[in-house]
Scaffold this active site. Sequence first.
Site, PDB file in Angstrom:
ATOM      1  N   ASP A   1       0.818   1.987   8.690  1.00  0.00           N
ATOM      2  CA  ASP A   1       0.399   1.186   9.847  1.00  0.00           C
ATOM      3  C   ASP A   1       1.408   1.225  10.998  1.00  0.00           C
ATOM      4  OD1 ASP A   1      -1.654   0.475   8.151  1.00  0.00           O
ATOM      5  OD2 ASP A   1      -0.791  -1.470   7.631  1.00  0.00           O
TER       6      ASP A   1
ATOM      7  N   GLY B   1       0.843  -1.202   0.000  1.00  0.00           N
ATOM      8  CA  GLY B   1       0.000   0.000   0.000  1.00  0.00           C
ATOM      9  C   GLY B   1       0.870   1.241   0.000  1.00  0.00           C
TER      10      GLY B   1
ATOM     11  N   ARG C   1     -24.696  13.659  19.113  1.00  0.00           N
ATOM     12  CA  ARG C   1     -24.495  12.279  18.657  1.00  0.00           C
ATOM     13  C   ARG C   1     -23.144  11.726  19.093  1.00  0.00           C
ATOM     14  NH1 ARG C   1     -26.132  13.495  12.383  1.00  0.00           N
ATOM     15  NH2 ARG C   1     -28.349  13.006  12.572  1.00  0.00           N
TER      16      ARG C   1
END
Length: 353
Positions: free
Chosen positions: A133, A15, A168
């Site tokens: 990551d 990626g 919310r």
Amino acid sequence: MDERRLRVGVLTGGGDAPGLNAAICGLGRRLLAANCELVGFRDGWRGLIVGATRALDGVDFQRLLVQGGTLLGSSGDNPYRDPDIDVPKVLANLRHHALDALVVIGGEGTLGAADRLHREHGVPVVAIPKTIDNDLEATDFTFGFFSAVEVATRAMDDLRSTAESHGRVMVVECMGRHAGWITAYAGVAAGAEGILVPEQPAELEELCHNLESLRAAGARSALVAVAEGVRLYEHGECLSPMQKDRFGEFLIGGAAETVARCIERRIGWESRHLVLGHLQRAGQPIAFDRLFALRLGARAARLVLERRFGRMAAMRAGDIVDVEIAAAVADRKVLPGHFLERYGSFFLPIGGP
Ligand code: F6P
């Protein structure tokens, strides 16, 4: 003394991550200054399997430095998926291009193949670690990670206002595969009320209980940061069983939607979810990642010139050093216990089933 110019191949695999072009820039400028020839391979290992190259002469490295993505293209292809067929193709293409060294820029999968080619076939490989990551061992950080954290943090900051307007819960899903680095760093930075990471099983009853307490104490809104690879449990039952794709890779994602639905169902607090997805890899690298990748590229060039193969440029205690590639791919680096303890009150729950 060998007077022939060194020929150096370079590829970017897996990626993409912000900073790939800066790493190519650091590598290319140093090698060209040392009178080397550079051969770019397209789309990661695929370029070496099929022999697809991209000339790097005449590239304006100064301009390249700031750009997102990768000039060379990338893919998840790996010669060890079908080693009997593809490893010989890679070796033949390395001979065909008369390469003296191959610089591989990638994450766990890409560098794992580089390590094997070096150990099993003596391929003169040098590595540069990249992945948003941040799950590679033997380096403090990988470039691209902090750019992804920035995107995720800003998204959560922005979502706070709409969450507050509507009273919310906003549940935000971050990338990271089986590691919670992006979620943890962005979640803490944005002041999220809940952070769910794969390093700890997430018990939804406890999350809902904590959110209810916050609401009872007067909170109008809440942010919950959820890692895509998190394991979710309800009444001790895993709601996110890991399934594999045809290459044996775990399928991940969808956790934020499950969490948002669960919050509404259990405590009736209106919730929305957002999957940040590839936005975390998109766009220009932040300044830190540009400089970091540039320095790693320059270190990799030095390794090539010193013919120290099987090594990877890395960051250790803030310095740029080099380590064995094997040390980086031996294990997956996950959030350490001390990080979870330090920010423990943000992580729900501590322990789990
Ligand atoms: O490894 C980087 C990464 O962005 C992961 O965080 C994510 O799970 C994966 O790649 C997504 O892969 P793809 O681009 O193939 O969808």
